[in-house]
Design an enzyme around this catalytic site. Sequence first.
Site, PDB file in Angstrom:
ATOM      1  N   GLU A 162       0.822  -1.221   0.000  1.00 51.17           N
ATOM      2  CA  GLU A 162       0.000   0.000   0.000  1.00 51.17           C
ATOM      3  C   GLU A 162       0.853   1.267   0.000  1.00 51.17           C
ATOM      4  O   GLU A 162       0.349   2.366   0.213  1.00 51.17           O
ATOM      5  CB  GLU A 162      -0.961  -0.017   1.194  1.00 51.17           C
ATOM      6  CG  GLU A 162      -1.922  -1.208   1.189  1.00 51.17           C
ATOM      7  CD  GLU A 162      -3.130  -1.052   0.240  1.00 51.17           C
ATOM      8  OE1 GLU A 162      -3.658   0.061   0.113  1.00 51.17           O
ATOM      9  OE2 GLU A 162      -3.537  -2.067  -0.379  1.00 51.17           O
ATOM     10  N   HIS A 230      -4.987   1.654   7.005  1.00 51.70           N
ATOM     11  CA  HIS A 230      -3.575   1.954   6.732  1.00 51.70           C
ATOM     12  C   HIS A 230      -2.953   2.470   8.030  1.00 51.70           C
ATOM     13  O   HIS A 230      -3.642   3.125   8.826  1.00 51.70           O
ATOM     14  CB  HIS A 230      -3.426   3.063   5.669  1.00 51.70           C
ATOM     15  CG  HIS A 230      -3.787   2.643   4.280  1.00 51.70           C
ATOM     16  ND1 HIS A 230      -4.543   3.422   3.438  1.00 51.70           N
ATOM     17  CD2 HIS A 230      -3.470   1.540   3.573  1.00 51.70           C
ATOM     18  CE1 HIS A 230      -4.697   2.807   2.268  1.00 51.70           C
ATOM     19  NE2 HIS A 230      -4.057   1.664   2.320  1.00 51.70           N
ATOM     20  N   CYS A 347      -3.219  11.332   3.401  1.00 48.15           N
ATOM     21  CA  CYS A 347      -3.475  10.382   2.297  1.00 48.15           C
ATOM     22  C   CYS A 347      -3.268  11.058   0.955  1.00 48.15           C
ATOM     23  O   CYS A 347      -2.924  10.412  -0.027  1.00 48.15           O
ATOM     24  CB  CYS A 347      -4.915   9.885   2.318  1.00 48.15           C
ATOM     25  SG  CYS A 347      -5.379   9.012   3.795  1.00 48.15           S
TER      26      CYS A 347
END
Length: 416
Positions: A162, A230, A347
């Site tokens: 990720e 995350h 993000c």
Amino acid sequence: MSLAEINFDGIVGPSHNYAGLSLGNIASASHKGDVSYPRAAALQGLAKMRGNLARFGAQGFLLPLPRPNQGLLDALAVDEGADRGLLAAAWSASSMWTANAATVSPAPDCADGRCHLTPANLVTMVHRAQEWPDTKKQLALAFADTEHFAVHDAVPSSFGDEGAANHMRLCASHGEAGVEVFVYGRPGGAFPARQHEQASRAVARLHGLDPDRCVFIEQNPVAIEAGAFHNDVVAVANEGVIFAHELAFADRIGAYEAMRRAFPALQVVEVPDSAVSLSEAIKTYLFNAQLVTRPEGGMALVVPDDCRDSQPVWNWLESMLAGNGPIREVVPVDVRQSMANGGGPACLRLRVVADPATVDPRFLLSEARAEGIESVISAHWPEQIDPADLGSTSLAESVRLARSALLEALDLTELG
Ligand code: SUG
């Protein structure tokens, strides 16, 4: 060479929508079916970039990827009878969250003295797994100077990766060699553990990192279960400081000890669960903040302005500022359109430590370029999208035209 941290924000794409595609991401699930506002979303993101440029220095951006992705629709043979989620996947604007674009190891950390970038394969979610080949194309253009950069392929899809969302770097200052911290999840819980340990270890080897300056830490399964899909939803680091929730890591004491062994000067700013619960932290995205070094010294925390709506979070931030810690300032920003899909200020950006002179200038923000981007967004981005409209030929046409107008305005038509 003067190395600086450059934040590359993803410009929110014209197909931004709420399709509820990410299992384990509470905001995405709870906004499923809502009408989205792509123009407002992109302008919110641009305002954040402009604010950071004015306040903290170098700022870059990455462009939206081509959507709808006809290649994905064909590969999945999506037709009238297919799951709406598969159709929506091909329309997703998820590349806006560039913290998932790649893992970046700055040149001083890498054996060959170049900055290494590995696009994240994002295999856990179909709407995200389609990103990396186009992301790689863009990174290879922005960082085409092979004397200073190496852009890899994603790691094989057997192992979920990720990107920077599960990676932190500790260093005395950005231009010096650092310690890289990789945070992975262990599968088996109610929600997917999207970052696999094997992927993290492969990225560390690909980048030629010194094994003594790498730390591998397990995410707390309790945090994943609570919606921290995350690690950057519960922790962020900058230079010698880590800002984390008490429940971020599976073995809290062991995690800090491992980081300290590799980086003795570590300063931990930890928020106890008793002050801000995990669910409040995930709701407000307190930790999905940009922790940045201020030109005048000390650090600033760029938080979602949703943090102001929460008494426990705001109280905690005020008491932090009243103390003597390394974080001297809190800067709230409005990124609510992105937040409703589970993407906060952190993000939306990929950190690259590099000499700005070695980056393709077309990817670097200036006030003039920001104005150009703003006028394309205002003229071409759809005002709103109802997820029921995904699949419409006329919407597809306007989404494609909007992106082309941006590529033209930025002289980046080779990404067409
Ligand atoms: O991958 N949301 C993204 C949010 C990514 C946040 N990034 C970081 N934490 N670094 C995700 O879950 C929602 C899309 C939708 O439901 O339509 C989405 O993909």
